[in-house]
Design an enzyme around this catalytic site. Structure first.
Site, PDB file in Angstrom:
ATOM      1  N   ASN A 169       0.848  -1.188   0.000  1.00  0.00           N
ATOM      2  CA  ASN A 169       0.000   0.000   0.000  1.00  0.00           C
ATOM      3  C   ASN A 169       0.894   1.253   0.000  1.00  0.00           C
ATOM      4  OD1 ASN A 169      -1.397   2.261   1.142  1.00  0.00           O
ATOM      5  ND2 ASN A 169      -3.039   0.878   1.755  1.00  0.00           N
ATOM      6  N   ASP A 171      -0.192   4.465  -0.012  1.00  0.00           N
ATOM      7  CA  ASP A 171      -0.916   5.665   0.429  1.00  0.00           C
ATOM      8  C   ASP A 171      -0.019   6.684   1.130  1.00  0.00           C
ATOM      9  OD1 ASP A 171      -3.179   4.356  -0.362  1.00  0.00           O
ATOM     10  OD2 ASP A 171      -4.012   4.079   1.649  1.00  0.00           O
ATOM     11  N   HIS A 172       0.890   6.154   1.989  1.00  0.00           N
ATOM     12  CA  HIS A 172       1.603   7.094   2.855  1.00  0.00           C
ATOM     13  C   HIS A 172       2.731   7.837   2.158  1.00  0.00           C
ATOM     14  CE1 HIS A 172      -1.101   6.333   5.963  1.00  0.00           C
ATOM     15  NE2 HIS A 172      -0.866   5.035   5.938  1.00  0.00           N
ATOM     16  N   ARG A 180       2.577  18.882   2.220  1.00  0.00           N
ATOM     17  CA  ARG A 180       2.968  20.187   1.666  1.00  0.00           C
ATOM     18  C   ARG A 180       2.138  20.572   0.441  1.00  0.00           C
ATOM     19  NH1 ARG A 180       8.057  22.241   3.361  1.00  0.00           N
ATOM     20  NH2 ARG A 180       8.000  21.883   5.588  1.00  0.00           N
ATOM     21  N   HIS A 205      -5.724   3.515  -1.427  1.00  0.00           N
ATOM     22  CA  HIS A 205      -7.026   3.761  -0.815  1.00  0.00           C
ATOM     23  C   HIS A 205      -7.467   5.168  -1.239  1.00  0.00           C
ATOM     24  CE1 HIS A 205      -9.531   3.677   3.187  1.00  0.00           C
ATOM     25  NE2 HIS A 205     -10.239   4.058   2.144  1.00  0.00           N
ATOM     26  N   ARG A 207      -9.635   7.711  -0.494  1.00  0.00           N
ATOM     27  CA  ARG A 207     -10.541   8.046   0.622  1.00  0.00           C
ATOM     28  C   ARG A 207     -11.527   9.125   0.210  1.00  0.00           C
ATOM     29  NH1 ARG A 207      -8.695   5.997   5.796  1.00  0.00           N
ATOM     30  NH2 ARG A 207     -10.403   7.231   6.634  1.00  0.00           N
ATOM     31  N   ARG A 211      -7.439  12.535   1.279  1.00  0.00           N
ATOM     32  CA  ARG A 211      -6.348  13.084   2.098  1.00  0.00           C
ATOM     33  C   ARG A 211      -4.968  12.635   1.626  1.00  0.00           C
ATOM     34  NH1 ARG A 211      -7.255   9.763   7.661  1.00  0.00           N
ATOM     35  NH2 ARG A 211      -9.350  10.555   7.375  1.00  0.00           N
ATOM     36  N   HIS A 212      -4.916  11.519   0.886  1.00  0.00           N
ATOM     37  CA  HIS A 212      -3.593  11.150   0.336  1.00  0.00           C
ATOM     38  C   HIS A 212      -3.707  10.809  -1.157  1.00  0.00           C
ATOM     39  CE1 HIS A 212      -5.200   7.322   1.721  1.00  0.00           C
ATOM     40  NE2 HIS A 212      -4.799   7.478   2.977  1.00  0.00           N
ATOM     41  N   GLU A 232      -8.755   0.322  -2.709  1.00  0.00           N
ATOM     42  CA  GLU A 232      -9.563   0.284  -1.476  1.00  0.00           C
ATOM     43  C   GLU A 232     -10.499   1.468  -1.499  1.00  0.00           C
ATOM     44  OE1 GLU A 232      -7.413   0.417   2.198  1.00  0.00           O
ATOM     45  OE2 GLU A 232      -6.312  -1.392   1.691  1.00  0.00           O
ATOM     46  N   THR A 262      -6.864   6.176  10.358  1.00  0.00           N
ATOM     47  CA  THR A 262      -6.758   5.112   9.356  1.00  0.00           C
ATOM     48  C   THR A 262      -7.982   4.217   9.517  1.00  0.00           C
ATOM     49  OG1 THR A 262      -5.399   3.271   8.545  1.00  0.00           O
ATOM     50  CG2 THR A 262      -5.298   3.695  10.903  1.00  0.00           C
ATOM     51  N   THR A 263      -8.156   3.249   8.610  1.00  0.00           N
ATOM     52  CA  THR A 263      -9.329   2.370   8.703  1.00  0.00           C
ATOM     53  C   THR A 263      -9.348   1.736  10.108  1.00  0.00           C
ATOM     54  OG1 THR A 263      -8.797   1.845   6.424  1.00  0.00           O
ATOM     55  CG2 THR A 263     -10.587   0.602   7.430  1.00  0.00           C
ATOM     56  N   GLU A 313     -10.591  -9.918   3.400  1.00  0.00           N
ATOM     57  CA  GLU A 313      -9.344  -9.483   4.029  1.00  0.00           C
ATOM     58  C   GLU A 313      -9.590  -9.412   5.528  1.00  0.00           C
ATOM     59  OE1 GLU A 313      -7.392  -5.929   2.541  1.00  0.00           O
ATOM     60  OE2 GLU A 313      -6.282  -5.747   4.425  1.00  0.00           O
ATOM     61  N   HIS A 353      -3.419  -4.834   7.884  1.00  0.00           N
ATOM     62  CA  HIS A 353      -3.548  -3.678   8.774  1.00  0.00           C
ATOM     63  C   HIS A 353      -2.652  -3.823   9.999  1.00  0.00           C
ATOM     64  CE1 HIS A 353      -5.068  -0.034  10.528  1.00  0.00           C
ATOM     65  NE2 HIS A 353      -5.696   0.177   9.390  1.00  0.00           N
ATOM     66  N   GLY A 354      -1.754  -2.856  10.117  1.00  0.00           N
ATOM     67  CA  GLY A 354      -0.880  -2.815  11.290  1.00  0.00           C
ATOM     68  C   GLY A 354       0.228  -3.857  11.262  1.00  0.00           C
ATOM     69  N   GLY A 375       1.199  -1.479   4.347  1.00  0.00           N
ATOM     70  CA  GLY A 375       1.566  -0.151   3.873  1.00  0.00           C
ATOM     71  C   GLY A 375       2.479   0.608   4.808  1.00  0.00           C
ATOM     72  N   HIS A 376       1.945   0.999   5.953  1.00  0.00           N
ATOM     73  CA  HIS A 376       2.637   1.962   6.808  1.00  0.00           C
ATOM     74  C   HIS A 376       4.047   1.518   7.202  1.00  0.00           C
ATOM     75  CE1 HIS A 376       3.406   4.279  10.541  1.00  0.00           C
ATOM     76  NE2 HIS A 376       2.892   5.248   9.804  1.00  0.00           N
TER      77      HIS A 376
HETATM   78  N1  PXP Z   1      -5.810  -3.267   4.548  1.00  0.00           N
HETATM   79  C1  PXP Z   1      -6.758  -2.311   4.625  1.00  0.00           C
HETATM   80  C2  PXP Z   1      -8.162  -2.683   4.283  1.00  0.00           C
HETATM   81  C3  PXP Z   1      -6.446  -0.989   4.970  1.00  0.00           C
HETATM   82  O1  PXP Z   1      -7.391  -0.058   5.026  1.00  0.00           O
HETATM   83  C4  PXP Z   1      -5.083  -0.671   5.221  1.00  0.00           C
HETATM   84  C5  PXP Z   1      -4.698   0.743   5.548  1.00  0.00           C
HETATM   85  O2  PXP Z   1      -4.952   1.558   4.475  1.00  0.00           O
HETATM   86  C6  PXP Z   1      -4.126  -1.699   5.128  1.00  0.00           C
HETATM   87  C7  PXP Z   1      -4.523  -2.988   4.816  1.00  0.00           C
HETATM   88  C8  PXP Z   1      -2.674  -1.450   5.358  1.00  0.00           C
HETATM   89  O3  PXP Z   1      -2.478  -1.151   6.701  1.00  0.00           O
HETATM   90  P1  PXP Z   1      -1.067  -0.627   7.180  1.00  0.00           P
HETATM   91  O4  PXP Z   1      -0.833   0.676   6.501  1.00  0.00           O
HETATM   92  O5  PXP Z   1      -1.238  -0.516   8.671  1.00  0.00           O
HETATM   93  O6  PXP Z   1      -0.063  -1.650   6.786  1.00  0.00           O
END
Ligand code: PXP
Length: 403
Positions: A169, A171-172, A180, A205, A207, A211-212, A232, A262-263, A313, A353-354, A375-376
């Site tokens: 992912n 997004d970040h 900026r 994602h 959103r 936002r990103h 997403e 975040t979600t 998921e 996630h996480g 992602g993060h």
């Molecule tokens: N899966 C879903 C459905 C999410 O919404 C996210 C965050 O956008 C992720 C996975 C990835 O999560 P993370 O950025 O914590 O790895």
């Protein structure tokens, strides 16, 4: 050719099964021309193998087989190939899930351990898993029980290729850009580099508050990546229209609140099955697979079956945020049970996630999960080692846990 077998509990396996296994291992050693070699087999349970897996390999979860070659450490006793430790409890669980005759499955685990003792290592490079599997299949062809042999061989062939994919992912990267409101760093560049690092898919994602990720990012990433695009999004008329125009490989439907960082949780399907079903149908008709982001909850997964979605998921956030070992174990257990249930119901199972470099191992070891959406942690590590290496390292951890 002595084969020493030690049981940590008599209840694990019958003497008859041991005698039969011994005969087939002797045949294996003969076939491999290892006439004067000895091996030691230890049959144990999940608790004990987890302890060993943690202590010697730093993997805090039970596994099916561990192998410790002796020859390298002590050439003077090199007639002893080493020790293979098998959790009979795990072997029985897995043979049941995969519907393979237990005796043949156990033989496959011994064979796998045996090739490790012979210095084969499927984790040592990109081609080594293929070579190791080829040798294992050749040997099993000679020694496996006739009943189910074909099934076992096909299973092992498939399992080696059984996906343990990583969708990255980006997004970040866009979050930093939007800090900026400028044009860099570009998530498009990140997507390409993530692919070069071994990503099997790119996730964005879009959103509701943009936002990103923006529409422009999605369009360009779809055009240029060589793997698959996973979009997403929340269920929203405009976003569904946009998805149908872009045609990503997959849409992951997520709940979304504008105030959240975040979600925050999986979708609540109660009272919403018809609404979700309609969105799934519309997206499926446009040739897009649909995944639902769900908490590891039996009721939610069963409800999901009524929506027609192809993929689930499993939300790993509660596991990732657990503050004590007990809580983490409890959350991991929920993920494992949910993954099994979802697979039994016919879903393709993903998780995310996480997840980070410390906590991915136990989740990646769950065989029903085919893909991880991360992602993060990857984007954070990329600040220091670059995107390619950050992705490569995560992928290695996933593949290693799959052992
Ligand atoms: N899966 C879903 C459905 C999410 O919404 C996210 C965050 O956008 C992720 C996975 C990835 O999560 P993370 O950025 O914590 O790895």
């Amino acid at each position: 050719m002595p084969i020493l077998i030690h049981l940590t509990s008599k209840k694990l396996i019958s003497q008859k099964e041991i005698n039969e296994l011994k005969k087939r291992i002797e045949k294996a050693l003969k076939y491999l021309k290892l006439f004067h070699k000895e091996i030691s087999l230890v049959f144990t349970d999940n608790k004990h193998i987890k302890k060993l897996n943690t202590q010697y390999l730093g993997r805090p979860y039970p596994t099916n087989v561990l192998a410790f070659p002796f020859a390298k450490e002590s050439p003077s006793i090199s007639n002893i190939l080493g020790e293979i430790i098998i959790s009979i409890e795990k072997a029985k669980e897995e043979s049941k899930i995969y519907e393979i005759d237990f005796k043949n499955y156990l033989l496959a685990l011994v064979t796998h351990g045996l090739f490790h003792l012979l210095d084969y290592d499927h984790e040592r490079g990109w081609f080594s898993p293929f070579l190791m599997l080829k040798n294992e299949l050749n040997l099993l062809n000679k020694i496996a029980l006739k009943k189910d042999k074909k099934k076992l061989i096909n299973f092992l062939k498939r399992r080696e290729y059984m996906p343990a994919k990583l969708a990255v992912n980006v997004d970040h990267v866009a979050t930093v850009r939007e800090a900026r409101r400028t044009y860099y760093p570009d998530p498009v560049h990140a997507a390409v580099l993530a692919e070069l690092g071994g990503a099997d898919g790119i996730v964005v994602h879009l959103r509701l508050d943009r936002r990103h990720i923006k529409e422009r990012d999605v369009r360009i990433i779809k055009e240029i990546i060589k793997t698959k695009l996973i979009l997403e999004m929340a269920i929203d008329d405009y976003l569904i229209k946009f998805a149908k125009e872009i045609k990503p490989y997959q849409v992951t439907l997520v709940p979304e609140r504008v105030e959240e960082i975040t979600t925050e949780g999986g979708m609540n399907l109660e009272g919403r099955v018809e609404e979700v079903k309609k969105a799934v149908k519309e997206l499926n008709e446009a040739g897009i697979k649909v995944s639902l982001f769900l908490n590891p909850d039996e009721k939610a997964i069963k409800l999901a079956k009524k929506t027609g979605a192809q993929i689930i998921e499993i939300h790993t956030g509660m596991y990732a945020e657990a503050e004590t070992d007990e809580k983490r174990e409890e959350e991991l257990n929920k993920i494992e049970i949910s993954a099994r249930l979802a697979k039994d119901l016919g879903f393709i199972v993903h998780a995310g996630h996480g997840l980070n470099y410390e906590n991915i191992g136990p989740v990646a070891a769950i065989p029903q999960i085919e893909e991880f959406s991360i992602g993060h942690s990857i984007v954070s590590r990329a600040l220091f080692v670059g995107i390619k290496d950050a992705v490569r390292e995560m992928k290695e951890l996933i593949l290693r846990a799959r052992g």
